[in-house]
Design an enzyme around this catalytic site. Structure first.
Site, mmCIF file in Angstrom:
data_model
loop_
_atom_site.group_PDB
_atom_site.id
_atom_site.type_symbol
_atom_site.label_atom_id
_atom_site.label_comp_id
_atom_site.label_asym_id
_atom_site.label_seq_id
_atom_site.Cartn_x
_atom_site.Cartn_y
_atom_site.Cartn_z
ATOM 1 N N HIS A 101 38.300 34.998 39.508
ATOM 2 C CA HIS A 101 38.949 34.757 38.207
ATOM 3 C C HIS A 101 38.503 35.829 37.202
ATOM 4 O O HIS A 101 37.344 36.234 37.193
ATOM 5 C CB HIS A 101 38.596 33.358 37.696
ATOM 6 C CG HIS A 101 39.480 32.930 36.567
ATOM 7 N ND1 HIS A 101 39.320 33.416 35.290
ATOM 8 C CD2 HIS A 101 40.551 32.106 36.535
ATOM 9 C CE1 HIS A 101 40.266 32.878 34.515
ATOM 10 N NE2 HIS A 101 41.020 32.080 35.252
ATOM 11 N N GLU A 150 47.112 36.769 37.574
ATOM 12 C CA GLU A 150 46.859 36.272 36.221
ATOM 13 C C GLU A 150 46.530 37.434 35.292
ATOM 14 O O GLU A 150 45.370 37.893 35.268
ATOM 15 C CB GLU A 150 45.663 35.317 36.220
ATOM 16 C CG GLU A 150 45.863 34.043 36.989
ATOM 17 C CD GLU A 150 44.923 32.955 36.516
ATOM 18 O OE1 GLU A 150 45.412 31.902 36.129
ATOM 19 O OE2 GLU A 150 43.696 33.186 36.504
HETATM 20 P P1 PGA Z 1 45.734 29.060 30.997
HETATM 21 O O1 PGA Z 1 44.598 29.485 32.046
HETATM 22 O O2 PGA Z 1 46.764 28.292 31.735
HETATM 23 O O3 PGA Z 1 44.995 28.230 29.985
HETATM 24 O O4 PGA Z 1 46.285 30.309 30.406
HETATM 25 C C1 PGA Z 1 44.927 29.997 33.301
HETATM 26 C C2 PGA Z 1 43.678 30.469 33.991
HETATM 27 O O5 PGA Z 1 42.808 31.061 33.353
HETATM 28 O O6 PGA Z 1 43.516 30.255 35.201
#
Ligand code: PGA
Length: 232
Positions: A101, A150
């Site tokens: 992440h 992401e």
């Molecule tokens: P969010 O987070 O949906 O709050 O943008 C996603 C993540 O960090 O996995």
């Protein structure tokens, strides 16, 4: 749309057991009163380690179609590694884990080398891996089960809830799929019950990784329900 959908809720470093209790009570009551075909989706919840045993019991007690995941896992096995949670320990409760992440890469200095070791450890212990990449250029180790694209700037804590434009997200996911044709790619970054369908309708996006929205049982449940509703 003919893909097996995937959603994983990431609670990050939020909620103790008391709050988790309220979340499960609400999620279970929504589940009971809104039956649908859960076989169309793989739904994973990734609470903090401290709530995993409780979540495990709750899922069984309420007969929920949720799987559990860790938000990270140690690259080491059992041993003198203070503070680490190893694959064997995580596997007592979870079948999945997030690795890579952007918040861990940024705040904890996690490198590709370390992350590749974590994937190796996770896979050898039988855990399924959701591997996060921040753009199409990030290296992905062999053997991961899901790639989660992401863009860090679209994560709600950074963007204030503004997601990436769906077509642009799809274009990045298409490039990732091009490099890893057998691995489903999901999108994360400010996904909500309102925008989730527009993401999964894109040809190269197989699911979502909500953070903020997963902390609200009603939002998380509605996301799942909305995804299933548009799946034949
Ligand atoms: P969010 O987070 O949906 O709050 O943008 C996603 C993540 O960090 O996995």
């Amino acid at each position: 749309m003919n893909k097996k959908l995937f959603i994983a809720g990431n609670w990050k470093s939020y909620k103790g057991v008391q709050e988790a209790k309220g979340w499960f009570e609400k999620f279970a009551s929504l589940s009971d009163s809104n039956p649908f075909d859960w076989s169309k989706i793989t739904a994973v919840l990734c609470p903090p380690y401290t709530s995993l045993p409780f979540a495990y019991e709750q899922i069984r007690a309420h007969k929920l179609s949720l799987l559990l995941g860790g938000q990270d896992v140690s690259s080491f096995g059992a041993g003198a590694y203070t503070g680490e949670i190893n694959v064997e320990q995580l596997s007592e409760f979870a079948t999945w884990t997030i690795i890579g992440h952007s918040e861990r890469r940024r705040n904890l200095g996690e490198t590709d080398t370390l992350l590749f070791d974590k994937v190796k450890a996770a896979k050898s212990g039988g855990l399924k891996v959701m591997y996060c990449v921040q753009d199409e250029a990030v290296m992905v180790p062999e053997g991961v089960d899901i790639i989660a694209y992401e863009p860090p700037w679209a994560i709600s804590a950074v963007s204030g809830g503004v997601a990436q434009n769906v077509e642009s997200a799809n274009r990045v996911c298409e490039k990732i799929v091009g490099h890893h044709p057998s691995v489903p790619v999901i999108y994360g970054g400010s996904t909500t019950p309102e925008n989730v369908v527009s993401f999964i309708k894109q040809p190269h996006i197989s699911g979502v990784l909500p953070g903020g929205a997963s902390m609200d049982p009603e939002k998380f449940f509605t996301m799942i329900k909305n995804m299933v509703a548009v799946t034949p």
